[in-house]
Write an enzyme that holds these catalytic residues in place. Structure first.
Site, PDB file in Angstrom:
ATOM      1  CB  CYS A   3      -1.068  -0.077   1.195  1.00 49.85           C
ATOM      2  SG  CYS A   3      -2.096   1.393   1.347  1.00 49.85           S
ATOM      3  CB  CYS A  11      -3.856   5.732   4.942  1.00 58.58           C
ATOM      4  SG  CYS A  11      -5.356   4.661   5.364  1.00 58.58           S
ATOM      5  CB  CYS A  14      -4.261  -1.667   7.007  1.00 59.03           C
ATOM      6  SG  CYS A  14      -5.589  -1.654   5.663  1.00 59.03           S
ATOM      7  CB  CYS A  87      -7.922   1.959  -0.568  1.00 58.55           C
ATOM      8  SG  CYS A  87      -8.221   0.706   0.696  1.00 58.55           S
ATOM      9  CD  GLN A 212     -20.411  -8.916   8.869  1.00 54.25           C
ATOM     10  OE1 GLN A 212     -19.573  -7.933   8.801  1.00 54.25           O
ATOM     11  NE2 GLN A 212     -20.934  -9.475  10.012  1.00 54.25           N
ATOM     12  CG  PHE A 241     -28.724  -8.334  18.436  1.00 54.10           C
ATOM     13  CD1 PHE A 241     -28.840  -6.897  19.024  1.00 54.10           C
ATOM     14  CD2 PHE A 241     -28.819  -9.211  19.317  1.00 54.10           C
ATOM     15  CE1 PHE A 241     -28.779  -6.725  20.294  1.00 54.10           C
ATOM     16  CE2 PHE A 241     -28.503  -9.141  20.931  1.00 54.10           C
ATOM     17  CZ  PHE A 241     -28.849  -7.728  21.170  1.00 54.10           C
ATOM     18  CD  GLU A 262     -31.172  -4.987  13.383  1.00 52.99           C
ATOM     19  OE1 GLU A 262     -30.720  -3.670  13.403  1.00 52.99           O
ATOM     20  OE2 GLU A 262     -30.364  -5.906  13.629  1.00 52.99           O
ATOM     21  CG  ASN A 307     -24.306 -10.879  14.141  1.00 50.52           C
ATOM     22  OD1 ASN A 307     -23.077 -10.623  14.650  1.00 50.52           O
ATOM     23  ND2 ASN A 307     -24.788 -10.367  12.954  1.00 50.52           N
ATOM     24  CB  CYS A 334     -17.850  -7.707  15.193  1.00 49.12           C
ATOM     25  SG  CYS A 334     -18.859  -6.660  16.042  1.00 49.12           S
TER      26      CYS A 334
END
Length: 375
Positions: A3, A11, A14, A87, A212, A241, A262, A307, A334
């Site tokens: 990158c 940046c 990441c 990117c 996602q 969720f 949800e 979730n 997550c």
């Protein structure tokens, strides 16, 4: 992954780009094992690996620069704009789309919003692609409705240049705060949502519904959840969720009594469209708060799938599940730290199996799927 912006120090989204991919996976698995070291785990499954570049289906770009020469990317801490059209997290063909969008911004006179001066109109552009048919959704986040007529006037040119843009909208976000979008969405196209397909299951993406950003890994995650649940031979489940219904629809067959909950009405509309396409009759999706929905119920299904957002399911819902004791809890997370705290409160459950899904390469973040069985 190479990158240019990372190497130049422009940046650092990441954070782990200097680590080899195998090292990244090893560190994530080690982190997950540390978090669950106090919990009984019967089977640790191997992590599911991602592509290391070109895996994202969505770009969220801050718009800056001038109306004649707009920049799409992010604001650096020192106030400079870093253009991220190249990117490597995005598929390469996104670059050509970004270049056309820049020309459109100039043609439509959409002045980029200047945070310091609090002037201008165009704050963000959000671009999402369906991997099923390569159709795209483009959203312009504007400060007000002042430039809508100008935007609409040049829209035919944009659609001629990029016929894959089948859903185009403007979101109105008037406040001077770090909030991505406002409550009002104005859709300019006849089509109002993208169709995605994971493992033969139709899923839909509307402008303000969550989806996602790594479709290959999301597809693996949903498929794995479906396999695990079918092995249990259950007849009833909740999907709390539930978002656009990806988990529940992968787990349910025509006989399964599925209730999906949800808070987002847009996401529930997407889930209902999917269930209708699949011809599922015993499925119900409702736009409600998941915790409030559960706490009001005196009966519970055989399996509860959760979730939650990064904050986890929390003490109230954990206490409810402990009291009602469904046979199985399938937890997708997550944020493994809040998941571990929640699981620690579910003391009468053991983890039958757990698997890490690398949804976010080159960062410390990952997705986890854990099957809990009443012990």
């Amino acid at each position: 992954m190479q990158c240019v912006q990372y190497t130049a120090g422009h940046c650092h989204s990441c954070q782990w780009l200097d680590k080899s991919y195998s090292h990244q996976l090893s560190d994530k698995q080690k982190h997950l094992k540390q978090l669950l070291q106090e919990t009984s785990v019967t089977h640790w499954l191997s992590p599911v690996m991602s592509k290391t570049s070109g895996f994202r289906n969505k770009a969220k770009m801050v718009v800056n620069g001038s109306v004649e020469r707009p920049l799409l990317g992010m604001l650096h801490r020192d106030g400079r704009t870093v253009d991220l059209c190249d990117c490597p997290l995005y598929p390469q063909h996104f670059q050509a789309v970004f270049e056309v969008i820049k020309v459109f911004i100039a043609k439509a006179g959409l002045v980029p919003y200047n945070v310091e001066r609090r002037k201008g109109e165009l704050k963000y552009i959000l671009l999402t692609e369906s991997r099923a048919n390569n159709e795209m959704m483009l959203r312009f986040v504007l400060r007000s409705e002042t430039k809508l007529a100008q935007l609409e006037r040049v829209l035919p040119w944009l659609q001629e240049q990029l016929p894959q843009l089948t859903v185009i909208s403007a979101n109105i976000q008037p406040t001077h705060m770090a909030i991505l979008e406002g409550e009002k969405e104005i859709i300019f196209t006849g089509q109002t949502m993208l169709k995605e397909t994971f493992n033969g299951i139709p899923l839909y993406i509307r402008p303000r519904s969550f989806f996602q950003t790594n479709p290959d890994i999301a597809s693996e995650l949903y498929a794995t959840a479906g396999r695990w649940v079918r092995e249990l031979n259950i007849s009833s489940m909740w999907d709390l969720f539930c978002g656009a219904g990806g988990f529940g629809l992968h787990c349910a067959d025509k006989e399964t009594k599925l209730t999906g909950i949800e808070i987002s009405a847009e996401a529930i509309d997407c889930a209902k469209s999917s269930a209708k396409s699949l011809g599922l009759k015993s499925v119900e999706f409702q736009a409600l708060d998941s915790t409030h929905f559960a706490l009001e119920k005196a009966k519970i299904p055989e399996l509860v799938l959760v979730n939650p957002p990064r904050r986890g399911i929390g003490k109230e819902l954990c206490e409810y599940l402990s009291r009602m004791a469904p046979k199985f809890v399938l937890y997708s997370s997550c944020n493994a730290e809040t998941m571990a705290k929640d699981i620690a409160m579910l003391k009468q459950y053991r983890i039958e199996k757990v698997q890490l899904f690398d949804m976010f390469p080159h960062t410390e973040h990952y997705e986890t799927l854990a099957l809990l069985i009443l012990d």
